[in-house]
Scaffold this active site. Structure first.
Site, PDB file in Angstrom:
ATOM      1  N   ASP A   1      -0.093  -5.215  -7.575  1.00 53.27           N
ATOM      2  CA  ASP A   1      -0.947  -6.027  -6.722  1.00 53.27           C
ATOM      3  C   ASP A   1      -2.307  -5.355  -6.565  1.00 53.27           C
ATOM      4  O   ASP A   1      -2.390  -4.140  -6.538  1.00 53.27           O
ATOM      5  CB  ASP A   1      -0.301  -6.192  -5.344  1.00 53.27           C
ATOM      6  CG  ASP A   1      -1.111  -7.142  -4.473  1.00 53.27           C
ATOM      7  OD1 ASP A   1      -1.261  -6.870  -3.269  1.00 53.27           O
ATOM      8  OD2 ASP A   1      -1.617  -8.150  -4.998  1.00 53.27           O
TER       9      ASP A   1
ATOM     10  N   GLU B   1      -0.694 -10.812 -10.709  1.00 55.06           N
ATOM     11  CA  GLU B   1      -1.104 -12.110 -10.194  1.00 55.06           C
ATOM     12  C   GLU B   1      -2.098 -12.760 -11.127  1.00 55.06           C
ATOM     13  O   GLU B   1      -2.936 -12.088 -11.705  1.00 55.06           O
ATOM     14  CB  GLU B   1      -1.825 -11.922  -8.858  1.00 55.06           C
ATOM     15  CG  GLU B   1      -0.935 -11.797  -7.672  1.00 55.06           C
ATOM     16  CD  GLU B   1      -1.794 -11.704  -6.403  1.00 55.06           C
ATOM     17  OE1 GLU B   1      -1.240 -11.807  -5.333  1.00 55.06           O
ATOM     18  OE2 GLU B   1      -3.013 -11.540  -6.516  1.00 55.06           O
TER      19      GLU B   1
ATOM     20  N   ASP C   1       0.460  -4.115   0.608  1.00 54.80           N
ATOM     21  CA  ASP C   1       0.184  -4.299  -0.813  1.00 54.80           C
ATOM     22  C   ASP C   1       1.418  -3.997  -1.668  1.00 54.80           C
ATOM     23  O   ASP C   1       1.648  -4.631  -2.698  1.00 54.80           O
ATOM     24  CB  ASP C   1      -0.975  -3.392  -1.251  1.00 54.80           C
ATOM     25  CG  ASP C   1      -2.287  -3.768  -0.562  1.00 54.80           C
ATOM     26  OD1 ASP C   1      -3.156  -2.902  -0.446  1.00 54.80           O
ATOM     27  OD2 ASP C   1      -2.411  -4.939  -0.147  1.00 54.80           O
TER      28      ASP C   1
END
Ligand SMILES: [Zn+2]
Length: 360
Positions: free
Chosen positions: A181, A265, A344
């Site tokens: 992330d 992502e 995170d």
């Protein structure tokens, strides 16, 4: 792989930690001074080995150094030597003297030899300091510890424990997976609960670039000074880009080497840059570039990169519960399953979960 845990030293231990760090810094600085004077006066080049051989004499002359573990002292000299080697290879500027706010950690480089015991769980034995309470929120392979680094922050101490990755037998189909992330406080957070920091040199160079850009904007159009300033900005820009690329290459290499499936992502960079607080970390870190590197390196090594929809990864828990939080909230705290962790890292875990679903 590095694990970072918070230390809770007693006041006595904290004092000793501070003294140790201070002595290390002084050793570093005087070793640098020695290199310089000997070179200037006699044209003699001092090596790491020469300085290391002088440590026993140093301890005789300054008994305070007997209270610092010899490995730790050797590491100070090693750091200095590395700084000079990088300078000689043209990779870095000339080594600086270190002020107290620049010399913030000391290292046991071969803890195997000194790591007799980890006292009961929740503490760590630091030679010459003692058994220090430690928030070891996750287990690690103690036999594989390769280095222990103790670091001072503004109001607390942390320990970074480097552990060598378990050996993978050739041909064995070990499936190692990781979710990544974008970090807010760091460059990235990984689902294995480690974090990758933005290197300090990069942050500094970027700050300088910004300053120069501001200066450029104040110069009069068409003037000579403006031309000069523009050239300067271009040069710094190039340097920052090179350093960032180097950093991203190193990080992506490591991740692809260590894992078979990598989850990230899908970033809508344009949307995120509009959010001013996020903008800095996103654009600075060159996240998009990072994904590009991951992608082609994974392909080359026959590994998988899976991009998952980003929606809501910071608002749910690995158990599926909703855990809404604003940007200011750094810690994920799930009332349903009780998971309390860096936000995170939790996002990285959820990204991995989603990727595994897609991959299956
Ligand atoms: Zn939960």
């Amino acid at each position: 792989m590095t694990f970072q845990f918070r230390l809770y030293p007693t006041p006595e231990q904290e004092k000793q930690l501070g003294i140790t760090l201070d002595l290390c810094r002084k050793l570093y600085n005087s070793a640098k001074e020695q290199r310089e004077t000997d070179y200037k006066q006699e044209g003699k080049t001092i090596t790491y080995a020469m300085q290391q051989n002088e440590l026993p004499a140093l301890k005789q002359q300054f008994p305070a150094y007997k209270e610092v573990h010899s490995q730790v002292l050797q590491d100070c000299l090693r750091r200095l030597d590395d700084a000079y080697q990088r300078f000689f290879r043209g990779e870095a500027g000339y080594p600086h003297y270190k002020s107290a706010d620049r010399y913030v950690s000391f290292t046991y480089p071969q803890p195997g030899a000194v790591l007799r015991t980890f006292a009961k769980a929740g503490s760590i034995y630091l030679p010459k300091i003692g058994v220090v309470k430690m928030n070891a929120h996750r287990p690690f392979d103690q036999a594989g510890v390769t280095q222990i680094n103790v670091k001072r922050y503004a109001d607390h101490w942390m320990v970074n424990i480097s552990v060598k990755a378990p050996d993978v037998e050739a041909g064995a189909a070990v499936e190692s997976t990781v979710g990544i992330d974008v970090g807010l406080s760091s460059f990235a957070a990984l689902s294995d609960e480690t974090k990758v920091d933005n290197p300090r040199y990069l942050r500094k160079a970027e700050k300088r670039l910004k300053r120069e850009q501001r200066r450029l904007s104040r110069k009069q159009r068409g003037s000579r000074n403006r031309q000069k300033a523009r050239r300067k900005v271009a040069k710094t820009h190039q340097k920052v880009a090179r350093q960032r690329k180097d950093f991203l290459h190193k990080q992506s290499c490591r991740i692809v080497r260590d894992h078979d499936l990598i989850a990230v992502e899908q970033l809508k960079v344009r949307n995120m840059v509009r959010n001013r607080r996020l903008a800095k970390s996103i654009s600075d870190a060159g996240w998009r570039q990072f994904i590009t590197y991951l992608s082609y390196k994974a392909k080359r090594q026959g590994k998988r990169l899976v991009q998952v929809p980003a929606h809501g990864t910071s608002q749910t828990c690995v158990c599926g519960a909703d855990v809404p939080k604003t940007l200011a909230i750094r810690i994920h705290n799930c009332k349903v399953c009780g998971l309390i962790q860096d936000r995170d890292v939790v996002s990285a875990k959820i990204i991995l979960q989603r990727a595994l679903k897609i991959a299956a």
